[in-house]
Design a protein around this motif. Sequence first.
Motif, PDB file in Angstrom:
ATOM      1  N   GLU A  18      39.977  31.748  38.827  1.00  0.00           N
ATOM      2  CA  GLU A  18      38.555  31.659  38.509  1.00  0.00           C
ATOM      3  C   GLU A  18      37.973  30.411  39.171  1.00  0.00           C
ATOM      4  O   GLU A  18      37.970  29.329  38.585  1.00  0.00           O
ATOM      5  CB  GLU A  18      38.365  31.598  36.989  1.00  0.00           C
ATOM      6  N   PRO A  19      37.501  30.537  40.416  1.00  0.00           N
ATOM      7  CA  PRO A  19      37.004  29.374  41.151  1.00  0.00           C
ATOM      8  C   PRO A  19      35.895  28.593  40.426  1.00  0.00           C
ATOM      9  O   PRO A  19      35.726  27.401  40.669  1.00  0.00           O
ATOM     10  CB  PRO A  19      36.484  29.973  42.458  1.00  0.00           C
ATOM     11  N   LEU A  20      35.179  29.238  39.530  1.00  0.00           N
ATOM     12  CA  LEU A  20      34.130  28.532  38.785  1.00  0.00           C
ATOM     13  C   LEU A  20      34.695  27.454  37.868  1.00  0.00           C
ATOM     14  O   LEU A  20      33.976  26.556  37.443  1.00  0.00           O
ATOM     15  CB  LEU A  20      33.298  29.526  37.973  1.00  0.00           C
ATOM     16  N   ALA A  21      35.987  27.509  37.592  1.00  0.00           N
ATOM     17  CA  ALA A  21      36.629  26.486  36.766  1.00  0.00           C
ATOM     18  C   ALA A  21      36.648  25.130  37.450  1.00  0.00           C
ATOM     19  O   ALA A  21      36.858  24.111  36.796  1.00  0.00           O
ATOM     20  CB  ALA A  21      38.047  26.913  36.393  1.00  0.00           C
ATOM     21  N   LEU A  22      36.394  25.100  38.760  1.00  0.00           N
ATOM     22  CA  LEU A  22      36.357  23.830  39.492  1.00  0.00           C
ATOM     23  C   LEU A  22      35.360  22.868  38.870  1.00  0.00           C
ATOM     24  O   LEU A  22      35.612  21.666  38.765  1.00  0.00           O
ATOM     25  CB  LEU A  22      36.022  24.074  40.965  1.00  0.00           C
ATOM     26  N   SER A  23      34.233  23.374  38.424  1.00  0.00           N
ATOM     27  CA  SER A  23      33.220  22.537  37.782  1.00  0.00           C
ATOM     28  C   SER A  23      33.772  21.874  36.525  1.00  0.00           C
ATOM     29  O   SER A  23      33.511  20.690  36.269  1.00  0.00           O
ATOM     30  CB  SER A  23      31.987  23.376  37.448  1.00  0.00           C
ATOM     31  N   SER A  24      34.551  22.610  35.748  1.00  0.00           N
ATOM     32  CA  SER A  24      35.161  22.041  34.543  1.00  0.00           C
ATOM     33  C   SER A  24      36.177  20.962  34.898  1.00  0.00           C
ATOM     34  O   SER A  24      36.278  19.944  34.215  1.00  0.00           O
ATOM     35  CB  SER A  24      35.854  23.133  33.726  1.00  0.00           C
ATOM     36  N   VAL A  25      36.923  21.176  35.974  1.00  0.00           N
ATOM     37  CA  VAL A  25      37.905  20.178  36.411  1.00  0.00           C
ATOM     38  C   VAL A  25      37.194  18.874  36.752  1.00  0.00           C
ATOM     39  O   VAL A  25      37.615  17.798  36.320  1.00  0.00           O
ATOM     40  CB  VAL A  25      38.727  20.685  37.619  1.00  0.00           C
ATOM     41  N   VAL A  26      36.108  18.970  37.496  1.00  0.00           N
ATOM     42  CA  VAL A  26      35.355  17.774  37.875  1.00  0.00           C
ATOM     43  C   VAL A  26      34.867  17.044  36.635  1.00  0.00           C
ATOM     44  O   VAL A  26      35.021  15.824  36.512  1.00  0.00           O
ATOM     45  CB  VAL A  26      34.156  18.130  38.790  1.00  0.00           C
ATOM     46  N   GLN A  27      34.290  17.780  35.703  1.00  0.00           N
ATOM     47  CA  GLN A  27      33.744  17.172  34.485  1.00  0.00           C
ATOM     48  C   GLN A  27      34.840  16.523  33.645  1.00  0.00           C
ATOM     49  O   GLN A  27      34.691  15.391  33.183  1.00  0.00           O
ATOM     50  CB  GLN A  27      33.001  18.224  33.659  1.00  0.00           C
ATOM     51  N   MET A  69      45.224  18.247  28.006  1.00  0.00           N
ATOM     52  CA  MET A  69      45.669  19.614  28.252  1.00  0.00           C
ATOM     53  C   MET A  69      44.533  20.505  28.732  1.00  0.00           C
ATOM     54  O   MET A  69      44.752  21.432  29.524  1.00  0.00           O
ATOM     55  CB  MET A  69      46.308  20.192  26.980  1.00  0.00           C
ATOM     56  N   GLU A  70      43.303  20.207  28.327  1.00  0.00           N
ATOM     57  CA  GLU A  70      42.167  21.006  28.802  1.00  0.00           C
ATOM     58  C   GLU A  70      41.975  20.838  30.310  1.00  0.00           C
ATOM     59  O   GLU A  70      41.590  21.780  30.998  1.00  0.00           O
ATOM     60  CB  GLU A  70      40.891  20.630  28.055  1.00  0.00           C
ATOM     61  N   LEU A  71      42.260  19.645  30.833  1.00  0.00           N
ATOM     62  CA  LEU A  71      42.204  19.432  32.277  1.00  0.00           C
ATOM     63  C   LEU A  71      43.272  20.274  32.964  1.00  0.00           C
ATOM     64  O   LEU A  71      42.990  20.939  33.964  1.00  0.00           O
ATOM     65  CB  LEU A  71      42.391  17.948  32.616  1.00  0.00           C
ATOM     66  N   ILE A  72      44.471  20.279  32.430  1.00  0.00           N
ATOM     67  CA  ILE A  72      45.557  21.081  33.003  1.00  0.00           C
ATOM     68  C   ILE A  72      45.191  22.564  32.986  1.00  0.00           C
ATOM     69  O   ILE A  72      45.385  23.276  33.977  1.00  0.00           O
ATOM     70  CB  ILE A  72      46.884  20.851  32.236  1.00  0.00           C
ATOM     71  N   ASP A  73      44.635  23.021  31.871  1.00  0.00           N
ATOM     72  CA  ASP A  73      44.201  24.423  31.775  1.00  0.00           C
ATOM     73  C   ASP A  73      43.139  24.745  32.825  1.00  0.00           C
ATOM     74  O   ASP A  73      43.188  25.802  33.466  1.00  0.00           O
ATOM     75  CB  ASP A  73      43.639  24.722  30.380  1.00  0.00           C
ATOM     76  N   ALA A  74      42.184  23.844  33.011  1.00  0.00           N
ATOM     77  CA  ALA A  74      41.109  24.067  33.985  1.00  0.00           C
ATOM     78  C   ALA A  74      41.664  24.092  35.404  1.00  0.00           C
ATOM     79  O   ALA A  74      41.272  24.934  36.216  1.00  0.00           O
ATOM     80  CB  ALA A  74      40.030  23.001  33.839  1.00  0.00           C
TER      81      ALA A  74
END
Length: 87
Positions: A34-43, A22-27
């Motif tokens: 919030e384009p900076l969330a892209l980094s979280s998606v990759v991780q 679910m954290e991936l879905i949220d990211a």
Amino acid sequence: MYTGKTASGFEFKVQDTALDNMELIDAIAAVEEEPLALSSVVQLLLGTEEKKRLYSHLRREAGNVPVDAVSKELMDILAACGDEGKN
């Protein structure tokens, strides 16, 4: 585990558990606002080692990793995981 190759030739591996998160879905949902969330998606999707490999694959001569290229790779990876199923 999901494996495949993006249009640019990056060979990826995604753990089954990465997609059931679910954290991936949220990211992913946060990226639009919030384009900076892209980094979280990759991780969250690739993990530390695959993220390093992706960035190395996309790194330009000047040393930067283009944001648009990372975004395109993620779209390819997510599409492949959805279309191909488990390998």
